[in-house]
Design a protein around this motif. Structure first.
Motif, short mmCIF file in Angstrom:
data_model
loop_
_atom_site.label_atom_id
_atom_site.label_comp_id
_atom_site.label_asym_id
_atom_site.label_seq_id
_atom_site.Cartn_x
_atom_site.Cartn_y
_atom_site.Cartn_z
N UNK A 210 0.86 -1.18 0.00
CA UNK A 210 0.00 0.00 0.00
C UNK A 210 0.90 1.24 0.00
N UNK A 211 0.85 2.03 -1.07
CA UNK A 211 1.75 3.18 -1.20
C UNK A 211 1.54 4.21 -0.10
N UNK A 212 0.29 4.38 0.33
CA UNK A 212 0.02 5.33 1.41
C UNK A 212 0.71 4.89 2.69
N UNK A 213 0.60 3.61 3.01
CA UNK A 213 1.19 3.08 4.24
C UNK A 213 2.71 3.17 4.19
N UNK A 214 3.31 2.59 3.14
CA UNK A 214 4.76 2.45 3.14
C UNK A 214 5.46 3.79 3.00
N UNK A 215 4.93 4.70 2.17
CA UNK A 215 5.60 5.99 2.00
C UNK A 215 5.49 6.84 3.26
N UNK A 216 4.31 6.80 3.91
CA UNK A 216 4.13 7.58 5.14
C UNK A 216 5.00 7.03 6.26
N UNK A 217 5.00 5.72 6.43
CA UNK A 217 5.80 5.11 7.49
C UNK A 217 7.28 5.38 7.28
N UNK A 218 7.75 5.24 6.04
CA UNK A 218 9.17 5.46 5.76
C UNK A 218 9.57 6.90 6.00
N UNK A 219 8.72 7.85 5.61
CA UNK A 219 9.05 9.27 5.79
C UNK A 219 9.05 9.67 7.27
N UNK A 220 8.04 9.21 8.02
CA UNK A 220 7.98 9.54 9.45
C UNK A 220 9.11 8.86 10.21
N UNK A 221 9.47 7.67 9.78
CA UNK A 221 10.52 6.90 10.45
C UNK A 221 11.88 7.54 10.26
N UNK A 222 12.22 7.94 9.05
CA UNK A 222 13.56 8.50 8.81
C UNK A 222 13.68 9.91 9.37
N UNK A 223 12.55 10.63 9.46
CA UNK A 223 12.59 11.97 10.05
C UNK A 223 12.54 11.92 11.58
N UNK A 224 12.11 10.78 12.11
CA UNK A 224 12.03 10.62 13.56
C UNK A 224 10.73 11.11 14.17
N UNK A 225 9.74 11.39 13.34
CA UNK A 225 8.44 11.88 13.84
C UNK A 225 7.47 10.72 14.07
N UNK A 226 7.94 9.73 14.81
CA UNK A 226 7.14 8.51 14.95
C UNK A 226 5.95 8.69 15.90
#
Length: 295
Positions: A210-226
């Motif tokens: 799911x592009x919404x899931x994976x792109x959002x999770x990856x962006x929040x994860x690498x930025x540290x805004x978990x």
């Protein structure tokens, strides 16, 4: 060439930590692989991670590479800082691809933990590794507990490890790097797939696609805004506590899988419990995907 651009960076890092030629030659292709994966806008993040996270080679020998990333908190004056390491077992008898996978997997944890690593909440300190956090006492810095997000962290990290390896496999280069990539391609099929966390990844495959899931999770994860992930996930599901249940079910399945290897009278009960939890996870995935596609 992308590999040539970072050759001096790798040489400096290798000289700094005294890495042998095996590690250095892999770093020649690993760092460019990460840059191509995450983009030039994150080039400094990637280089800083490799410059500040040392690889330690232990004396342990094992047919399967056992490696881990760790970040240890300590006080520096009145501030809490961390010492970051990657430890891998002795790799003399390990395949090239296994060593490559281990290094990329652990450095990917490190890259995705670099920003906003430390969070304070009252008398507790939260130290994150990607999506997961280890909790420490703020005064003594003694460990208290870990949260249950580590299995989802490993699933996403494994997927990204595969992506970086497949990027490396596609590099068209010459010289010693070409020999290394030729050897990697000789050991692997056209598309590299890791066996790590295979079952957990399988039951989450529709979510990972799911592009919404994976792109959002990856962006929040690498930025540290978990901290934003739980509310974002729950809003899509439409029910509070959905994210916590999702990661808790994954964690329980992983624990039950570990217990299966011991066999015993309760093996059938454990298998049935895994099936039940898997069904609950797939229900959450189905609702998430339906709500994404219908909005």
């Amino acid at each position: 060439m992308l590999i040539d651009k970072y050759r001096l960076v790798v040489d400096n890092i290798s000289n700094k930590y005294g890495y042998d030629s095996n590690i250095k030659h892999l770093l020649y292709i690993i760092i460019p692989g990460f840059v191509k994966k995450y983009g030039f806008n994150r080039e400094n993040l990637i280089i800083n991670t490799f410059s500040n996270v040392k690889i330690f080679i232990s004396d342990t020998r094992n047919e399967n590479v056992v490696a881990y990333y760790t970040s240890i908190p300590r006080y520096f004056g009145n501030n809490i800082v961390t010492d970051k390491f990657i430890v891998i077992n002795n790799y003399e008898k390990i395949s090239l691809v296994s060593l490559l996978d281990s290094l990329i997997h652990e450095f990917n944890h490190a890259i995705n933990s670099y920003n906003n690593e430390i969070r304070y909440d009252g008398d507790k300190v939260y130290l994150r590794t990607g999506l997961a956090s280890s909790i420490y006492d703020k005064v003594s810095l003694n460990p208290i507990e870990k949260d249950t997000s580590f299995v989802l962290e490993e699933i996403i990290n494994t997927r990204q490890t595969e992506e970086v390896i497949n990027i490396i496999k596609s590099f068209n280069v010459s010289g010693d790097a070409d020999n290394t990539i030729y050897s990697i391609n000789s050991e692997t099929s056209d598309s590299y797939n890791s066996k790590a966390y295979y079952f957990e990844s399988y039951i989450c495959k529709d979510m990972l696609n799911n592009k919404t899931f994976i792109s959002t999770m990856e962006n929040l994860r690498i930025s540290g805004n978990i901290a934003d992930i739980e509310s974002w996930f729950d809003n899509i599901i439409g029910e509070a506590g959905s994210y916590n249940r999702f990661v808790s079910y994954l964690n329980k399945i992983f624990e039950l899988e570990l217990g299966l290897s011991k066999g015993g009278l309760f093996k059938k009960m454990k298998i049935n419990k895994i099936k039940d939890l898997s069904s609950k996870i797939m229900d959450i995935v189905r609702v998430f995907n339906n709500n994404c596609y219908n909005n």
